[in-house]
Design a protein around this motif. Structure first.
Motif, mmCIF file in Angstrom:
data_model
loop_
_atom_site.group_PDB
_atom_site.id
_atom_site.type_symbol
_atom_site.label_atom_id
_atom_site.label_comp_id
_atom_site.label_asym_id
_atom_site.label_seq_id
_atom_site.Cartn_x
_atom_site.Cartn_y
_atom_site.Cartn_z
ATOM 1 N N GLY A 110 0.763 -1.148 -0.115
ATOM 2 C CA GLY A 110 -0.058 -0.183 -0.038
ATOM 3 C C GLY A 110 0.856 1.338 -0.002
ATOM 4 N N ILE A 112 3.555 3.276 -1.744
ATOM 5 C CA ILE A 112 4.686 3.357 -3.048
ATOM 6 C C ILE A 112 5.405 4.289 -2.964
ATOM 7 C CG2 ILE A 112 2.726 1.953 -4.348
ATOM 8 C CD1 ILE A 112 2.079 4.750 -5.708
ATOM 9 N N HIS A 113 5.783 5.202 -1.996
ATOM 10 C CA HIS A 113 6.651 6.141 -1.819
ATOM 11 C C HIS A 113 8.047 5.687 -1.595
ATOM 12 C CE1 HIS A 113 2.709 8.599 -1.428
ATOM 13 N NE2 HIS A 113 3.474 9.423 -2.166
ATOM 14 N N VAL A 114 8.814 5.675 -2.479
ATOM 15 C CA VAL A 114 10.290 5.054 -2.352
ATOM 16 C C VAL A 114 11.515 5.766 -2.437
ATOM 17 C CG1 VAL A 114 9.253 2.671 -2.457
ATOM 18 C CG2 VAL A 114 10.131 4.081 -4.304
ATOM 19 N N VAL A 115 11.238 7.120 -2.701
ATOM 20 C CA VAL A 115 12.542 8.176 -3.068
ATOM 21 C C VAL A 115 13.387 7.982 -1.848
ATOM 22 C CG1 VAL A 115 13.243 10.295 -3.730
ATOM 23 C CG2 VAL A 115 11.231 9.512 -4.630
ATOM 24 N N SER A 158 9.963 2.388 5.545
ATOM 25 C CA SER A 158 9.562 3.781 5.283
ATOM 26 C C SER A 158 7.869 3.788 5.177
ATOM 27 C CB SER A 158 9.963 4.303 3.995
ATOM 28 O OG SER A 158 9.590 5.911 3.792
ATOM 29 N N GLY A 188 9.840 8.148 7.665
ATOM 30 C CA GLY A 188 8.968 8.510 6.900
ATOM 31 C C GLY A 188 7.854 9.318 7.463
ATOM 32 N N VAL A 207 17.198 10.929 6.078
ATOM 33 C CA VAL A 207 17.905 9.720 5.333
ATOM 34 C C VAL A 207 19.319 9.654 5.886
ATOM 35 C CG1 VAL A 207 16.449 9.493 3.399
ATOM 36 C CG2 VAL A 207 18.472 10.968 3.260
#
Ligand code: B12
Length: 224
Positions: A110, A112-115, A158, A188, A207
């Motif tokens: 669910g 999808i933000h992966v930067v 994240s 996150g 990060v």
């Protein structure tokens, strides 16, 4: 010369000047700073030695020969350079110490933000870790199965969407059933206040905290 080589050349010139200035001023902290910047910019040991430290010492030698600085100044510059060589070795030792230590990265189903996660993966890989990047939207059972198969010492996850926060908690619970040997580094903006740091689970705001946090986790595991 391509753009990257040009930028690197420019950086070497700037760091070389800062380092030389630091040596002439007898400023150990500024000299270490220049070498740390070079290490952070992933310049090689050979580049740092040949293009930053050696030219600065040649300059010191010329200034001494011209009577512009004293023999004591020259000795001080040498001692500072010997210390920066030790610093370089220490940085390499730290990177080598992480070799073969696995970190698995994923965002739960669910999400999808992966930067940010990709940034963490790059930082860990650059730091010497073995990185297994699963990406985003990873189903919980697949995540647990992958952890059991690869047995990573650290798992980074994240959560950007608020709904992903509770899924991190569930994911940890699931993974622990099949692979209890991992520590968790979580980050996150979606992480809710219900998810609190505790031994084996750390939260990061940036990060840039990931490598240090993973290191601390491994150190703790080594002592147990
Ligand atoms: C790029 C983006 C997307 C891309 C994602 C592509 C991809 N593959 O990553 C696409 C277009 C696919 C997308 C989709 C969606 N998005 Co979007 N997206 C963004 C955007 C513009 C940037 C996110 C980003 O990459 N930031 C850069 C990274 C580096 O920063 P960061 O994630 O904040 O991470 C920092 C810290 O949190 C921390 N960190 C984060 N994770 C980790 C992990 C570890 C281990 C560590 C150590 C640190 C760490 O480190 C970073 C700082 O150093 C944001 C805008 C925003 N304000 O954030 C919206 C945003 C996150 N998206 C949003 C939404 C609503 C969606 C969608 C639901 C939209 C829709 N209706 O379809 C969908 C589906 C999302 C889902 N199910 O996951 C909302 C979320 C609102 C909310 N909180 O509820 C935002 C805030 C936009 C908005 N203002 O409305 N999105």
């Amino acid at each position: 010369m391509d753009r990257r080589e040009c930028d690197q050349e420019q950086l070497l010139v700037e760091l070389g000047q800062s380092y030389a200035k630091a040596l002439i001023a007898g400023d150990e902290v500024a000299a270490e700073h220049a070498v740390r910047d070079a290490l952070d910019a992933r310049l090689s040991t050979a580049q740092i030695d040949d293009e930053i430290i050696a030219p600065a010492l040649w300059l010191v030698g010329r200034l001494w020969a011209r009577g512009e600085i004293s023999i004591a100044d020259e000795h001080l510059a040498t001692q500072i350079s010997l210390r920066t060589l030790a610093l370089q070795r220490e940085a390499q030792r730290t990177t080598r110490g992480r070799e073969g230590r696995k970190v698995l990265l994923a965002a739960p189903e669910g999400e999808i933000h992966v930067v940010a996660l990709q940034m963490v993966a790059n930082l860990l890989r650059d730091g010497g870790y073995t990185v297994l990047m699963l990406g985003g939207d990873v189903p919980l059972d697949a995540l647990a199965e992958s952890a059991a198969r690869h047995e990573p010492e650290v798992i980074c996850m994240s959560a950007t969407m608020p709904s992903a926060s509770d899924r991190l908690t569930v994911a940890i619970h699931e993974i622990q059933k099949s692979w209890p040997g991992a520590g968790y580094v979580l980050g996150g903006r979606g992480i809710s206040s219900r998810l609190r740091p505790r031994p084996g689970i750390q939260l990061c705001r940036r990060v840039s905290e990931a490598v240090e946090t993973a290191d601390a986790m491994l150190k703790r595991a080594d002592f147990n």
